[in-house]
Design a protein around this motif. Structure first.
Motif, PDB file in Angstrom:
ATOM      1  N   GLU A 184     -95.782 -85.762  20.844  1.00 36.97           N
ATOM      2  CA  GLU A 184     -95.281 -84.394  20.896  1.00 36.97           C
ATOM      3  C   GLU A 184     -94.817 -83.975  19.510  1.00 36.97           C
ATOM      4  O   GLU A 184     -94.153 -84.738  18.809  1.00 36.97           O
ATOM      5  CB  GLU A 184     -94.131 -84.258  21.887  1.00 36.97           C
ATOM      6  CG  GLU A 184     -93.648 -82.832  22.017  1.00 36.97           C
ATOM      7  CD  GLU A 184     -92.671 -82.633  23.154  1.00 36.97           C
ATOM      8  OE1 GLU A 184     -92.439 -81.467  23.509  1.00 36.97           O
ATOM      9  OE2 GLU A 184     -92.138 -83.614  23.678  1.00 36.97           O
ATOM     10  N   LEU A 185     -95.184 -82.784  19.142  1.00 31.49           N
ATOM     11  CA  LEU A 185     -94.779 -82.201  17.872  1.00 31.49           C
ATOM     12  C   LEU A 185     -93.978 -80.950  18.185  1.00 31.49           C
ATOM     13  O   LEU A 185     -94.420 -80.105  18.966  1.00 31.49           O
ATOM     14  CB  LEU A 185     -96.011 -81.837  17.038  1.00 31.49           C
ATOM     15  CG  LEU A 185     -95.760 -81.083  15.737  1.00 31.49           C
ATOM     16  CD1 LEU A 185     -94.992 -81.955  14.749  1.00 31.49           C
ATOM     17  CD2 LEU A 185     -97.085 -80.632  15.140  1.00 31.49           C
ATOM     18  N   PHE A 186     -92.794 -80.845  17.602  1.00 27.59           N
ATOM     19  CA  PHE A 186     -91.933 -79.686  17.813  1.00 27.59           C
ATOM     20  C   PHE A 186     -91.571 -79.118  16.452  1.00 27.59           C
ATOM     21  O   PHE A 186     -91.152 -79.856  15.553  1.00 27.59           O
ATOM     22  CB  PHE A 186     -90.662 -80.075  18.575  1.00 27.59           C
ATOM     23  CG  PHE A 186     -89.702 -78.935  18.755  1.00 27.59           C
ATOM     24  CD1 PHE A 186     -89.878 -78.024  19.775  1.00 27.59           C
ATOM     25  CD2 PHE A 186     -88.627 -78.753  17.891  1.00 27.59           C
ATOM     26  CE1 PHE A 186     -89.003 -76.963  19.954  1.00 27.59           C
ATOM     27  CE2 PHE A 186     -87.745 -77.701  18.054  1.00 27.59           C
ATOM     28  CZ  PHE A 186     -87.936 -76.799  19.091  1.00 27.59           C
ATOM     29  N   LEU A 187     -91.745 -77.830  16.282  1.00 30.98           N
ATOM     30  CA  LEU A 187     -91.397 -77.150  15.044  1.00 30.98           C
ATOM     31  C   LEU A 187     -90.482 -75.984  15.366  1.00 30.98           C
ATOM     32  O   LEU A 187     -90.668 -75.303  16.373  1.00 30.98           O
ATOM     33  CB  LEU A 187     -92.642 -76.619  14.341  1.00 30.98           C
ATOM     34  CG  LEU A 187     -93.676 -77.652  13.919  1.00 30.98           C
ATOM     35  CD1 LEU A 187     -94.947 -76.964  13.446  1.00 30.98           C
ATOM     36  CD2 LEU A 187     -93.124 -78.545  12.828  1.00 30.98           C
ATOM     37  N   GLU A 188     -89.511 -75.760  14.484  1.00 31.66           N
ATOM     38  CA  GLU A 188     -88.624 -74.630  14.664  1.00 31.66           C
ATOM     39  C   GLU A 188     -88.396 -73.978  13.315  1.00 31.66           C
ATOM     40  O   GLU A 188     -88.201 -74.650  12.311  1.00 31.66           O
ATOM     41  CB  GLU A 188     -87.289 -75.077  15.251  1.00 31.66           C
ATOM     42  CG  GLU A 188     -86.341 -73.927  15.521  1.00 31.66           C
ATOM     43  CD  GLU A 188     -85.090 -74.368  16.259  1.00 31.66           C
ATOM     44  OE1 GLU A 188     -84.873 -73.869  17.370  1.00 31.66           O
ATOM     45  OE2 GLU A 188     -84.360 -75.217  15.720  1.00 31.66           O
ATOM     46  N   LYS A 189     -88.440 -72.679  13.304  1.00 29.04           N
ATOM     47  CA  LYS A 189     -88.215 -71.902  12.088  1.00 29.04           C
ATOM     48  C   LYS A 189     -87.013 -71.000  12.334  1.00 29.04           C
ATOM     49  O   LYS A 189     -87.001 -70.192  13.262  1.00 29.04           O
ATOM     50  CB  LYS A 189     -89.456 -71.060  11.753  1.00 29.04           C
ATOM     51  CG  LYS A 189     -89.272 -70.102  10.612  1.00 29.04           C
ATOM     52  CD  LYS A 189     -89.170 -70.820   9.287  1.00 29.04           C
ATOM     53  CE  LYS A 189     -89.135 -69.788   8.158  1.00 29.04           C
ATOM     54  NZ  LYS A 189     -88.666 -70.319   6.933  1.00 29.04           N
ATOM     55  N   ILE A 190     -85.997 -71.149  11.505  1.00 31.61           N
ATOM     56  CA  ILE A 190     -84.823 -70.291  11.587  1.00 31.61           C
ATOM     57  C   ILE A 190     -85.127 -69.064  10.745  1.00 31.61           C
ATOM     58  O   ILE A 190     -85.192 -69.143   9.521  1.00 31.61           O
ATOM     59  CB  ILE A 190     -83.565 -71.021  11.091  1.00 31.61           C
ATOM     60  CG1 ILE A 190     -83.318 -72.257  11.957  1.00 31.61           C
ATOM     61  CG2 ILE A 190     -82.358 -70.084  11.117  1.00 31.61           C
ATOM     62  CD1 ILE A 190     -82.216 -73.160  11.438  1.00 31.61           C
ATOM     63  N   MET A 191     -85.349 -67.947  11.416  1.00 33.47           N
ATOM     64  CA  MET A 191     -85.709 -66.712  10.731  1.00 33.47           C
ATOM     65  C   MET A 191     -84.476 -66.021  10.149  1.00 33.47           C
ATOM     66  O   MET A 191     -84.491 -65.594   9.006  1.00 33.47           O
ATOM     67  CB  MET A 191     -86.438 -65.766  11.676  1.00 33.47           C
ATOM     68  CG  MET A 191     -87.668 -66.383  12.334  1.00 33.47           C
ATOM     69  SD  MET A 191     -88.913 -66.904  11.156  1.00 33.47           S
ATOM     70  CE  MET A 191     -89.572 -65.328  10.666  1.00 33.47           C
TER      71      MET A 191
ATOM     72  N   ALA B 205     -96.344 -74.878  23.809  1.00 31.59           N
ATOM     73  CA  ALA B 205     -95.345 -73.846  24.116  1.00 31.59           C
ATOM     74  C   ALA B 205     -94.964 -73.150  22.827  1.00 31.59           C
ATOM     75  O   ALA B 205     -94.961 -73.755  21.754  1.00 31.59           O
ATOM     76  CB  ALA B 205     -94.119 -74.462  24.773  1.00 31.59           C
ATOM     77  N   ILE B 206     -94.660 -71.887  22.953  1.00 30.98           N
ATOM     78  CA  ILE B 206     -94.157 -71.116  21.826  1.00 30.98           C
ATOM     79  C   ILE B 206     -92.987 -70.297  22.341  1.00 30.98           C
ATOM     80  O   ILE B 206     -93.051 -69.747  23.445  1.00 30.98           O
ATOM     81  CB  ILE B 206     -95.251 -70.243  21.183  1.00 30.98           C
ATOM     82  CG1 ILE B 206     -94.728 -69.616  19.905  1.00 30.98           C
ATOM     83  CG2 ILE B 206     -95.803 -69.231  22.135  1.00 30.98           C
ATOM     84  CD1 ILE B 206     -95.818 -69.098  18.993  1.00 30.98           C
TER      85      ILE B 206
ATOM     86  N   LYS C 158     -79.494 -65.231  13.674  1.00 34.24           N
ATOM     87  CA  LYS C 158     -79.573 -64.946  15.109  1.00 34.24           C
ATOM     88  C   LYS C 158     -80.943 -65.226  15.727  1.00 34.24           C
ATOM     89  O   LYS C 158     -81.054 -65.322  16.937  1.00 34.24           O
ATOM     90  CB  LYS C 158     -79.208 -63.486  15.368  1.00 34.24           C
ATOM     91  CG  LYS C 158     -77.774 -63.169  15.062  1.00 34.24           C
ATOM     92  CD  LYS C 158     -77.458 -61.739  15.412  1.00 34.24           C
ATOM     93  CE  LYS C 158     -75.989 -61.492  15.222  1.00 34.24           C
ATOM     94  NZ  LYS C 158     -75.362 -60.957  16.394  1.00 34.24           N
ATOM     95  N   LEU C 159     -81.977 -65.352  14.928  1.00 33.07           N
ATOM     96  CA  LEU C 159     -83.342 -65.459  15.449  1.00 33.07           C
ATOM     97  C   LEU C 159     -84.001 -66.768  15.045  1.00 33.07           C
ATOM     98  O   LEU C 159     -84.033 -67.122  13.865  1.00 33.07           O
ATOM     99  CB  LEU C 159     -84.189 -64.287  14.944  1.00 33.07           C
ATOM    100  CG  LEU C 159     -85.640 -64.248  15.387  1.00 33.07           C
ATOM    101  CD1 LEU C 159     -85.734 -64.035  16.900  1.00 33.07           C
ATOM    102  CD2 LEU C 159     -86.383 -63.151  14.641  1.00 33.07           C
ATOM    103  N   ARG C 160     -84.539 -67.474  16.055  1.00 27.88           N
ATOM    104  CA  ARG C 160     -85.281 -68.717  15.825  1.00 27.88           C
ATOM    105  C   ARG C 160     -86.617 -68.639  16.550  1.00 27.88           C
ATOM    106  O   ARG C 160     -86.686 -68.151  17.670  1.00 27.88           O
ATOM    107  CB  ARG C 160     -84.519 -69.923  16.374  1.00 27.88           C
ATOM    108  CG  ARG C 160     -83.239 -70.215  15.660  1.00 27.88           C
ATOM    109  CD  ARG C 160     -82.489 -71.333  16.350  1.00 27.88           C
ATOM    110  NE  ARG C 160     -81.244 -71.586  15.658  1.00 27.88           N
ATOM    111  CZ  ARG C 160     -80.855 -72.774  15.246  1.00 27.88           C
ATOM    112  NH1 ARG C 160     -81.586 -73.832  15.488  1.00 27.88           N
ATOM    113  NH2 ARG C 160     -79.712 -72.914  14.612  1.00 27.88           N
ATOM    114  N   LEU C 161     -87.654 -69.142  15.916  1.00 28.41           N
ATOM    115  CA  LEU C 161     -88.967 -69.277  16.530  1.00 28.41           C
ATOM    116  C   LEU C 161     -89.244 -70.767  16.667  1.00 28.41           C
ATOM    117  O   LEU C 161     -88.883 -71.555  15.783  1.00 28.41           O
ATOM    118  CB  LEU C 161     -90.046 -68.626  15.669  1.00 28.41           C
ATOM    119  CG  LEU C 161     -89.853 -67.156  15.318  1.00 28.41           C
ATOM    120  CD1 LEU C 161     -90.972 -66.691  14.387  1.00 28.41           C
ATOM    121  CD2 LEU C 161     -89.808 -66.311  16.571  1.00 28.41           C
TER     122      LEU C 161
END
Length: 157
Positions: free
Chosen positions: A10-17, A53-54, A20-23
């Motif tokens: 499993e690969l999980f990526l998160e971008k803190i924009m 999933a997104i 208040k907003l995270r993708l």
């Protein structure tokens, strides 16, 4: 009958924009095969090789957050199709929406909607040959339609 093997990645990526907003996004690959027995080297039915999933997470306030997640489930062989001879069960996508409110550091209330778009798909499909027949028949088990949930979490600190 026999032994099976399941290996997953499993690969999980998160971008803190912003604050208040995270993708986020994830991809899962599941390798599942029979290792011995009559169905040696065949895929285990009912297990999708691919899942993705997104999601978007937005903090409305420091205590209130909203999540929107799209889920993709890849094709798989129908349950009971250990021979891997029949057409695969279709892939599907569903979308979930949830909210969470932190009352204090010990108590959280959450709720949401599963299958927001009311997508009609089958949670599982079974394929068997009925008594006295020679051709397999598929039995479809539809997933629940749109549903709502509400809950709370208490943490003893």
């Amino acid at each position: 009958d026999g032994k099976s093997e399941k290996i997953g990645y499993e690969l999980f990526l998160e971008k803190i924009m912003t604050e208040k907003l995270r993708l986020n996004g994830s991809y899962s690959f599941i390798y599942s095969k029979f290792k011995t027995g009559e169905y040696k080297n065949n895929y285990i039915p009912g297990v999708s090789k691919n899942k993705a999933a997104i999601g978007v997470n937005y903090k409305v306030t420091d205590d209130l957050g909203i999540n929107l997640t799209g889920n993709y489930y890849g094709k798989s062989y129908a349950l009971s199709d250990e021979k891997n001879k029949q057409k695969k069960v279709d892939s599907y996508i569903n979308i979930d929406l949830s909210m969470s409110y932190e009352v204090n550091e010990s108590f959280r209330i959450y709720g949401g909607i599963k299958n927001l778009t009311n997508e009609h798909y089958n949670e599982s499909v079974e394929e068997t040959i009925p008594w006295g027949k020679t051709e397999p028949v598929r039995y479809y088990y539809p997933a629940m339609e749109r549903r709502y949930f509400l809950g709370f979490e208490y943490r003893a600190i």
